[in-house]
Design a protein around this motif. Structure first.
Motif, PDB file in Angstrom:
ATOM      1  N   GLU B 299       0.819  -1.215   0.000  1.00 14.59           N
ATOM      2  CA  GLU B 299       0.000   0.000   0.000  1.00 14.59           C
ATOM      3  C   GLU B 299       0.855   1.268   0.000  1.00 14.59           C
ATOM      4  N   LEU B 300       2.047   1.136   0.557  1.00 17.72           N
ATOM      5  CA  LEU B 300       2.917   2.308   0.691  1.00 17.72           C
ATOM      6  C   LEU B 300       3.790   2.530  -0.538  1.00 17.72           C
ATOM      7  N   LYS B 301       4.141   1.430  -1.213  1.00 21.74           N
ATOM      8  CA  LYS B 301       5.102   1.553  -2.311  1.00 21.74           C
ATOM      9  C   LYS B 301       4.515   1.008  -3.603  1.00 21.74           C
ATOM     10  N   GLY B 302       4.728   1.752  -4.700  1.00 22.16           N
ATOM     11  CA  GLY B 302       4.239   1.300  -5.995  1.00 22.16           C
ATOM     12  C   GLY B 302       4.276   2.451  -6.970  1.00 22.16           C
ATOM     13  N   PHE B 303       3.435   2.332  -7.991  1.00 25.36           N
ATOM     14  CA  PHE B 303       3.391   3.353  -9.036  1.00 25.36           C
ATOM     15  C   PHE B 303       3.063   4.719  -8.439  1.00 25.36           C
ATOM     16  N   TYR B 304       2.118   4.721  -7.489  1.00 26.97           N
ATOM     17  CA  TYR B 304       1.788   5.951  -6.764  1.00 26.97           C
ATOM     18  C   TYR B 304       1.475   5.534  -5.330  1.00 26.97           C
ATOM     19  N   GLY B 305       2.419   5.708  -4.442  1.00 24.62           N
ATOM     20  CA  GLY B 305       2.354   5.127  -3.102  1.00 24.62           C
ATOM     21  C   GLY B 305       1.383   5.828  -2.169  1.00 24.62           C
ATOM     22  N   HIS B 306       1.174   5.190  -0.996  1.00 22.67           N
ATOM     23  CA  HIS B 306       0.320   5.755   0.050  1.00 22.67           C
ATOM     24  C   HIS B 306      -1.133   5.857  -0.398  1.00 22.67           C
ATOM     25  N   VAL B 307      -1.603   4.835  -1.131  1.00 22.67           N
ATOM     26  CA  VAL B 307      -2.972   4.881  -1.640  1.00 22.67           C
ATOM     27  C   VAL B 307      -3.686   3.562  -1.352  1.00 22.67           C
ATOM     28  N   VAL B 308      -4.864   3.645  -0.706  1.00 20.30           N
ATOM     29  CA  VAL B 308      -5.855   2.566  -0.762  1.00 20.30           C
ATOM     30  C   VAL B 308      -7.118   3.192  -1.339  1.00 20.30           C
ATOM     31  N   PHE B 309      -7.738   2.510  -2.308  1.00 18.70           N
ATOM     32  CA  PHE B 309      -8.801   3.132  -3.106  1.00 18.70           C
ATOM     33  C   PHE B 309      -9.761   2.029  -3.531  1.00 18.70           C
TER      34      PHE B 309
END
Lengths: 346, 346
Positions: B299-309
């Protein structure tokens, strides 16, 4: 193409219109919807009022939607949080406010040139979505009903509301028909392919520009099947932005619409577009040059200069009478030939 | 309130999904709509693909709406007109483009946790309004019909389109139901006061903020009677912006919606709100704290981090399964108790 301004322009000015309450002053009378009703030309004029200003203060009006009273707020002119660089919208601590509040006032004429303005508004702000005012009415007759759409402005955004009347005495409210940001809605005067139809002008935040779109409706209240119509054109009079003006006229060659365009430096002009009768989102032609651009003193100077802006026009025989707001301050009228205008749209 | 992430998260990743054509790569699999169909859990996953990148170039996909082919455009990385500071949207010479193009791919599961992803999209960009992609589907069953709304993105703006199906094999298109800028539409699973209902999230340009609004419809295609529902809250997890998440569940106490909020620095969390059954624009309560916030690595790291949607959740007995995109990259699922969630909404 010849466009003749009425020699008695402007036809409605703030000096002609009494304020709706004694502590207010009328600052602008402009952007009127137009129709013909019982042989009279009716204008529904946007009347912008503000509290009489006091030395050292900026006072501005906001509707309290619970009490339905317009309250006066004031901020010291030297407050560092206040930005009044735009006379129409000022900013205070990150929030936007309008410097005046608009209601809609009827003006009546038997010749289409000389108008008597009612003493009180026909439509005044009363809903939460109207806390900053009701603006820029368009009037469209379909059958016996006159559909009045207008911009409902508040901190929620710029929305479009719908009101109907059959007699210009009693008005029925139908709520918000377009959510923010959307204004410059113009209804077609009859159904197209079995559905009511309109042009509207959303202004998106993230992608895209303020362009004219088409939508249809089963009932004039619920709108869908949105299609893009036109946007700004490079290197033209409408290179900055566009929006619907007067409700379209049906002609043999297509739907004729007078719309507004602005240059990037905010000169507002009027032009026209012709659309396919069965598919009004398909545009046949746009006028290469404006049909009306700010030239006279009352169009160049005022509350916001270099503006001609229409919300309504009438048609009798070959003559179009375009009613238009000039410099965001007064109402004016000009005449042109329908056939000459169609000649420019090939 | 206890929220249990599935120990096998993430449940769908780009590595699980083959590209739709050999010269493309899958970069993100996220923001899936969810429903139950013939005893299977179906996710309609947003699959973002882009051309395989070449050294020194930025290549990006755009639909050619005439040929219905996705074309590859490329710009030299050192072109001074190129701004790639946001990995999702980059700007070139004043125009915005997406770095990938999304289509909607079905994933099927018999237990709700282990999914098999189809080899090709169920819904792919094909209209001018989808030139930059089809994103963030929500699925709502009403009667025998599944209504799929999704974000249709193009240079015209961010709009919402509607597609229906009864079998997840044949899909019928119904055009654009919300004009730009509008996304995060969630339909109610039944009529409210005789009309279809939804929450939607316009993003206005001139005044107002990206807030959740309510609208109703006679036919799911034409929408009106817009009312403001909620905006961002000061000093809360949703102080930056809000938008609809999963379609609402009907409970004895009101309509329960899981929605997303973000802080001003773009941490996307999930919370819930409870609305009046007869007047769903009236909110009874909002969760004071997020029910899910970015905490795990995916949830913290990825294409655009810090996102749950979230775009979809299922309900069985007292258990809500929230399907959610994490870090704009993968799909994950978490379970919580309906009654415990309602306890926090008082």
């Amino acid at each position: 193409m010849k466009v003749t301004r009425f020699s008695g322009n402007p036809i409605v000015t703030p000096g002609d219109v009494p304020a709706s309450r004694p502590d207010f002053e009328v600052v602008c009378t402009f952007n009127a919807g137009a129709t013909v009703f019982r042989k009279q030309t009716l204008l529904m004029v946007r009347v912008a009022e503000r509290p009489r200003q006091e030395e050292g203060w900026v006072s501005f009006p906001v509707l309290n939607a619970e009490t339905r009273e317009i309250e006066v707020h004031r901020i010291a002119k030297n407050d560092p949080g206040l930005d009044t660089s735009d006379p129409r919208v000022f900013r205070y601590k990150g929030e936007g406010y309008l410097s005046s509040i608009s209601s809609l006032r009827l003006a009546r004429s038997s010749d289409g040139f000389h108008f008597t303005v009612d003493l009180q508004p026909a439509i005044r702000p009363q809903e939460p979505y109207e806390a900053f005012g009701t603006e820029d009415a368009r009037i469209t007759r379909i059958g016996r009903t006159y559909y009045i759409n207008y911009s409902a402005i508040s901190s929620f955004g710029v929305t479009t509301g719908l009101i109907t009347t059959t007699d210009f005495a009693a008005y029925e409210r139908h709520g918000i028909i377009f959510c923010p940001d959307n204004r410059d809605v113009v209804f077609f005067p009859e159904k197209v392919n079995g559905k009511y139809a309109c042009y509207h002008r959303p202004a998106p935040k993230h992608l895209g520009t303020p362009d004219i779109w088409f939508a249809n409706s089963p009932d004039m209240i619920h709108w869908g099947e949105h299609r893009h119509v036109i946007g700004a054109r490079a290197d033209a009079w409408d290179s900055g932005r566009v929006g619907g003006g007067a409700p379209p006229f049906k002609t043999d060659r297509g739907w004729l619409s007078i719309y507004h365009g602005a240059t990037p430096d905010d000169w507002y002009c009027l032009g026209a577009m012709l659309a396919n009768l069965d598919q009004p989102h398909r545009i046949i032609a746009r006028t290469p040059h404006p049909i009306l651009k700010p030239e006279t003193d009352y169009e160049l100077k005022g509350f916001y200069g270099h503006v001609v802006f229409t919300c309504g026009a009438t048609l009798a025989g070959d003559t179009i009478r375009v009613y238009y707001g000039a410099a965001d301050t007064v109402m004016a009228v000009a005449e042109l030939s329908l056939n000459e205008l169609l000649e420019t749209l090939k």
